[in-house]
Design a protein around this motif. Structure first.
Motif, short mmCIF file in Angstrom:
data_model
loop_
_atom_site.label_atom_id
_atom_site.label_comp_id
_atom_site.label_asym_id
_atom_site.label_seq_id
_atom_site.Cartn_x
_atom_site.Cartn_y
_atom_site.Cartn_z
N UNK A 1 27.47 77.57 -72.05
CA UNK A 1 27.72 76.50 -72.90
C UNK A 1 28.25 75.40 -72.50
N UNK A 2 28.93 75.42 -71.30
CA UNK A 2 29.05 74.22 -70.54
C UNK A 2 27.98 73.27 -70.19
N UNK A 3 27.04 73.97 -69.45
CA UNK A 3 25.97 73.48 -68.93
C UNK A 3 25.07 72.67 -70.21
N UNK A 4 25.04 73.30 -71.38
CA UNK A 4 24.33 72.83 -72.38
C UNK A 4 24.88 71.39 -72.80
N UNK A 5 26.08 71.53 -73.21
CA UNK A 5 26.73 70.39 -73.54
C UNK A 5 26.68 69.16 -72.52
#
Length: 673
Positions: free
Chosen positions: A111-115
């Protein structure tokens, strides 16, 4: 005299021999699990009355008894079922904890990488590599969700197999206990206890308590009855009643426990199956595995829905309104209004056939969705919606029940909209799994980087030369376009969004303190007359919202119109997409995607820690209970060695008595010669 001495000597010899045999039996079984040491119980026979008084007749062995304490043995059984429960629960919790809390390959890092990729697009919205990286990151996030979901599904399938195997083992142990019951009753009819058979049965009961908590009731004939649940007889004398592992009528994918009696199968609630491996497996499934799967699905659904809302409120590089970034199962309620359909609705397999009603529905408010599954039931008069996680039930009132059988449906406090085609038959039930299957069916719906809707669809422009330009200090903030509802998945956009709206400012001393007003042209519905202007206030028309500040001059104007196709540097919508990472949209609008998922990870971690602590404590209690039992019943080789010497000396002494009696008898015989 000689015959009485012979008899006394022989009785002593037999008693000593039996003592030696019993002691040897104890020594041979020093390492036999569950063995209770045995002792002989001897007494003097009733003496013979003679003219000289009562003459002793030697010794007799009344019985061979095992050294046994039923309360200490029962304490071992109780400690065993609790220790087995905690160890089994810990083993499975450790597996699921390793899945959901992986710090490098988990959902949270993805999730962090996506955002982070979303923020990179916001930094340079026209950069093709940044846009492509965002799509790649979205694909990685989708794969991560699906891999984790698959691993949890594999856990559930394996769990069903474990439950089935455990039930088979329980039935096998019960059959062996019943068989020993029959043998013990026959053997004990002789008046003597069959010690080794009793030890074997106690060991089987202990092994049975490893699988499931049982309650035992000893009977006068030497047999025992074993009960499970709230009094269901598993072993009654030499008869057994088996347990079954059957598909749950409410959810055939889950295995439940049935009680088989006289050809009838009665489903046991999971709450009645306690202790041992079987109780641990059911509790793990209901308290941990269901929570992990539903939390993972809810995190995914929250992301898919809210991200789609905001993406569809933007404009891509082709000048088109953004399309759904993700695809997942939805129900269309009207133009632009797509809501998540309920994951799965299952009629109970015991419902009336043919079915008289069909239940359908959708998720109306994502912020209210819990991680629970539900059951809608009808008793012929009332409808009740039960929460399968905590066991609570809500009975629908008359108005809600009436709405339930209309197309509009009934909306629960959990944000679920439910509708029945017609009233079901009395006793019918429906299992509702609101979140099931979203991850398996999710896809990245955008394949062309140009289709990422990074820009706002409308823009505010001020007149430029050679036209008359604004002369005041009016500060214009670019308008925001949001879905008509902020929490549900209503992605509908005002159809008049692209109709140009012009604000023209005029002096108006009556407006305090700005002294300015403005007229509006192009708004739908039309606005007549002038409106007071206040610096810093927001205004909204045709589906957009804009903030104005500063002090305009009379004659100044601003127009909100469709954004130019070439507005490649506009990042308004992708900034809004990035803010979703820190927006609390789940758990009653109290948690972000990661916070909601993190709460589940924390819960599973707490359960794992608790099981670790309780497992160690129960292991110590089991060791203590076994030590207490062994202090009374176990074989002590030092003690048995002393017994060997004691019985050897008694044997030799009795032999000497017989030898002396023989010599005396011979002397008497020789006197007559």
């Amino acid at each position: 005299m000689a015959s009485s001495v012979f008899g006394i000597g022989v009785s002593g010899l037999n008693a000593a021999n039996l003592g030696l045999t019993t002691t040897g039996h104890n020594i041979a079984n020093v390492n036999t699990d569950g063995y209770s040491r045995q002792t002989i119980k001897q007494s003097a026979p009733y003496p013979l009355l003679t003219g000289n008084g009562f003459n002793g007749l030697g010794v007799q062995v009344d019985s061979i008894k095992r050294v046994y304490d039923q309360f200490l043995t029962r304490a071992v059984d109780i400690a065993q079922t609790q220790s087995s429960y905690q160890q089994t629960r810990l083993a499975h919790l450790a597996e699921i904890n390793n899945i959901v809390a992986d710090p490098t390959a988990g959902v949270s890092p993805a999730l962090q990488e996506f955002f982070a990729s979303v923020q990179n697009v916001a930094t340079n919205p026209s950069n093709p590599p940044s846009r492509q990286a965002m799509l790649s990151s979205a694909q990685t996030l989708m794969n991560r969700f699906q891999v984790f979901s698959q691993r949890l599904n594999e856990q559930r399938a394996a769990l069903n197999g474990e439950i089935t195997n455990t039930v088979g083992t329980i039935n096998a142990y019960a059959a062996q206990v019943a068989d020993l019951n029959g043998k013990i009753v026959v053997a004990q009819s002789s008046g003597q206890p069959p010690n080794d058979l009793l030890d074997q049965r106690d060991l089987l009961v202990k092994d049975l308590n490893t699988m499931i908590k049982t309650t035992s009731l000893p009977l006068s004939d030497g047999s025992i009855n074993l009960f499970v649940g709230n009094g269901q007889g598993l072993v009654v004398g030499s008869q057994t009643y088996t347990l079954g592992a059957v598909p749950n009528p409410a959810n055939p994918e889950s295995i439940s426990i049935s009680y088989e009696q006289n050809g009838n199968s009665i489903l046991l609630p999971d709450s009645l199956v306690t202790g041992g491996q079987l109780g641990a497996l059911l509790d793990y499934r209901n308290q941990s595995l269901d929570l992990a799967q539903n939390s993972l699905e809810r995190t995914a659904l929250g992301l898919l829905s809210t991200f789609n809302q905001q993406h569809q409120a933007g404009q891509d590089l082709n000048g088109n309104m953004g399309k759904a970034f993700w695809s997942f199962p939805t129900t269309n309620l009207g133009p632009g209004i797509d809501v998540p359909q309920l994951g799965l609705i299952r009629p109970n397999t015991n419902n009336t056939v043919p079915a008289t009603a069909v239940l359908s529905g959708y998720i109306q408010d994502i912020s209210k969705v819990t991680t629970s599954n539900y059951e809608l039931s009808f008793d012929g008069t009332n409808y009740a919606l039960g929460n399968l996680s905590d066991g609570t039930k809500y009975t629908l009132n008359a108005a809600e029940a009436a709405a339930l059988t209309t197309p509009a449906g009934f909306t629960s406090s959990a944000g679920l909209s439910l509708s029945l085609t017609t009233a079901p038959a009395a006793g019918d039930r429906f299992t509702i799994m609101p979140l099931k299957g979203f991850i398996d069916q999710m896809k990245v719906n955008v394949s062309d980087p140009r289709e990422i809707a990074a820009a706002g669809p409308v823009a505010a422009v001020e007149p430029k030369a050679p036209a008359v330009v604004n002369t005041g200090t009016l500060k214009v903030y670019q308008p925001d376009v949001k879905p008509q509802t902020a929490v549900t998945t209503d992605t509908s956009i005002d159809p008049n969004l692209f109709t140009p709206v012009t604000l023209t400012f005029v002096s108006d001393p009556s407006v305090v303190p700005s002294g300015m007003a403005y007229s509006v042209t192009g708004a739908v519905p039309a606005v007549t007359g002038n409106l007071p202007y206040q610096a810093g206030a927001e205004i909204s028309y045709n589906g957009w919202t804009m903030k104005l500040d500063g002090k305009p001059a009379s004659g100044d104007s601003v127009t909100v119109q469709k954004n130019a196709v070439t507005a490649s540097s506009d990042n308004r919508n992708v900034l809004a997409l990035g803010k979703l990472q820190t927006t609390r949209v789940l758990d009653g609008s109290t948690a972000t995607y990661q916070e909601s998922y993190g709460r589940m990870v924390a819960t599973v971690g707490t359960q794992t820690s608790e099981a670790t602590i309780m497992g160690k404590a129960q292991s110590k209690l089991l060791i203590s209970a076994e030590n207490n039992r062994n202090s009374v019943s176990a074989v002590n080789l030092d003690e048995e060695a002393a017994n060997l010497l004691r019985y050897q000396q008694a044997y030799q002494a009795s032999s000497k008595v017989i030898q002396i009696a023989q010599k005396a008898f011979d002397e008497i015989v020789n006197l007559g010669r």
